[in-house]
Design an enzyme around this catalytic site. Structure first.
Site, short mmCIF file in Angstrom:
data_model
loop_
_atom_site.label_atom_id
_atom_site.label_comp_id
_atom_site.label_asym_id
_atom_site.label_seq_id
_atom_site.Cartn_x
_atom_site.Cartn_y
_atom_site.Cartn_z
N TRP A 10 17.20 7.94 49.75
CA TRP A 10 17.61 8.21 51.14
C TRP A 10 18.39 9.51 51.27
CZ3 TRP A 10 19.39 2.78 53.42
CH2 TRP A 10 18.30 1.90 53.36
N LYS A 11 18.73 10.12 50.12
CA LYS A 11 19.49 11.39 50.11
C LYS A 11 20.74 11.25 50.99
CE LYS A 11 15.26 13.75 49.05
NZ LYS A 11 14.49 14.98 49.06
N GLU A 96 17.64 18.38 43.60
CA GLU A 96 18.70 18.85 44.51
C GLU A 96 20.04 18.85 43.81
OE1 GLU A 96 17.71 16.19 47.72
OE2 GLU A 96 15.84 17.29 48.00
N GLY A 172 10.07 17.55 50.14
CA GLY A 172 10.49 17.76 51.52
C GLY A 172 9.76 18.88 52.23
N SER A 213 6.77 14.85 48.86
CA SER A 213 5.94 14.71 50.05
C SER A 213 4.93 13.56 49.98
CB SER A 213 5.26 16.04 50.40
OG SER A 213 6.22 17.04 50.64
N GLY A 234 11.21 10.49 49.33
CA GLY A 234 12.38 10.92 50.10
C GLY A 234 12.19 10.61 51.57
N GLY A 235 11.75 11.61 52.33
CA GLY A 235 11.63 11.48 53.79
C GLY A 235 10.95 10.21 54.27
P1 PGA Z 1 10.22 13.91 49.75
O1 PGA Z 1 11.40 13.86 48.65
O2 PGA Z 1 9.43 12.64 49.62
O3 PGA Z 1 10.96 14.00 51.07
O4 PGA Z 1 9.40 15.11 49.46
C1 PGA Z 1 11.15 13.33 47.38
C2 PGA Z 1 12.42 13.31 46.58
O5 PGA Z 1 13.25 14.21 46.74
O6 PGA Z 1 12.64 12.41 45.75
#
Ligand code: PGA
Length: 252
Positions: A10-11, A96, A172, A213, A234-235
């Protein structure tokens, strides 16, 4: 047979109130998928609340990082025993963290050891930047991250580890890595080096995820690849699309 694995990162998204609402929105749909190990990784501060809502659920909870010391003068950090009271999984070495917070293979290795000592299941992330990719260095970069990150880990500890290949340029950005290329990188830079370090049994049992993604609409392409066992999302993990991704993992 490797059990498929799907984790949502979920960052730095969702307040604790929003995190509770999100997990309640996803919970029923995710719990219907019984043949996939499913984990959500909210920000630290929402982990107790989410974990409370999932107490009797098949959905696991993880954090997005962990410090390598158990306690001490490390302002702002959270240790593995602290995580373990609320969660069973932890993401380690996300790009990140490497890019914005100075993580190196050495700190990844320290965090990994601390996570294993506390009985957490680590999801260790590796992947090359766009610049490294364009310079043709993907194989060297990722296999080195693996060799350095897993130094000093035992064969039996490796049994609980999950690895995620996440090309930095695909995170992302909506520009996912094509599935065949991801599979090839995973085989050559993760599964084969792990075999050289820990033997064929560990390597063939190791769950390796693709991340970058991933969406409900492209997930199946990845999960149909022989060396990709799931996804780090992620997203799309902040939306009901995450349920479609987990379903796709269970169907392959
Ligand atoms: P994303 O991120 O699915 O938004 O590309 C993946 C992640 O950072 O684990």
């Amino acid at each position: 047979m490797r059990t498929p694995f799907v984790a949502g990162n979920w960052k730095m998204n969702k307040t604790s109130t929003e995190a509770k609402a999100l997990i309640l929105e996803l919970k029923d749909g995710l719990e219907k998928i019984t043949n996939v190990e499913i984990v959500v990784c909210p920000p630290f501060i929402s982990v107790p609340a989410v974990s409370n809502l999932l107490e009797t659920s098949s959905i696991g909870v993880g954090t997005q990082n962990v410090h390598w010391e158990d306690n001490g003068a490390y302002t702002g950090e959270i240790s593995a025993p602290m995580v373990k009271e609320f969660a069973n999984y932890v993401i380690i070495g996300h790009s990140e963290r490497r890019t914005y917070f100075g993580e190196t293979d050495e700190t990844v290795n320290l965090r990994l050891k601390a996570a294993l000592k506390a009985g957490l299941i680590p999801i260790v992330c590796v992947g090359e930047t766009l610049e490294e990719n364009e310079a043709g260095k993907t194989f060297d970069i990722v296999s080195n991250q693996i060799r350095n990150g897993f130094t000093g880990i035992t064969e039996s500890e490796m049994k609980s580890v999950v690895v995620a290949y996440e090309p930095v340029w695909a995170i992302g950005t909506g520009k996912a890595c094509d599935a065949e290329t991801a599979n090839e990188v995973i085989l050559k830079t993760i599964r084969e080096p792990i075999q050289a370090m820990f033997g064929a049994d560990v390597s063939s049992e190791l769950r390796i995820l693709y991340g970058g993604s991933v969406k409900g609409s492209n997930a199946k392409e990845y999960f149909s690849q022989p060396d990709i066992d799931g996804a780090l999302v992620g997203g799309a993990s902040l939306k009901p699309d995450f349920i479609d991704i987990a379903k796709a993992a269970g169907a392959c």
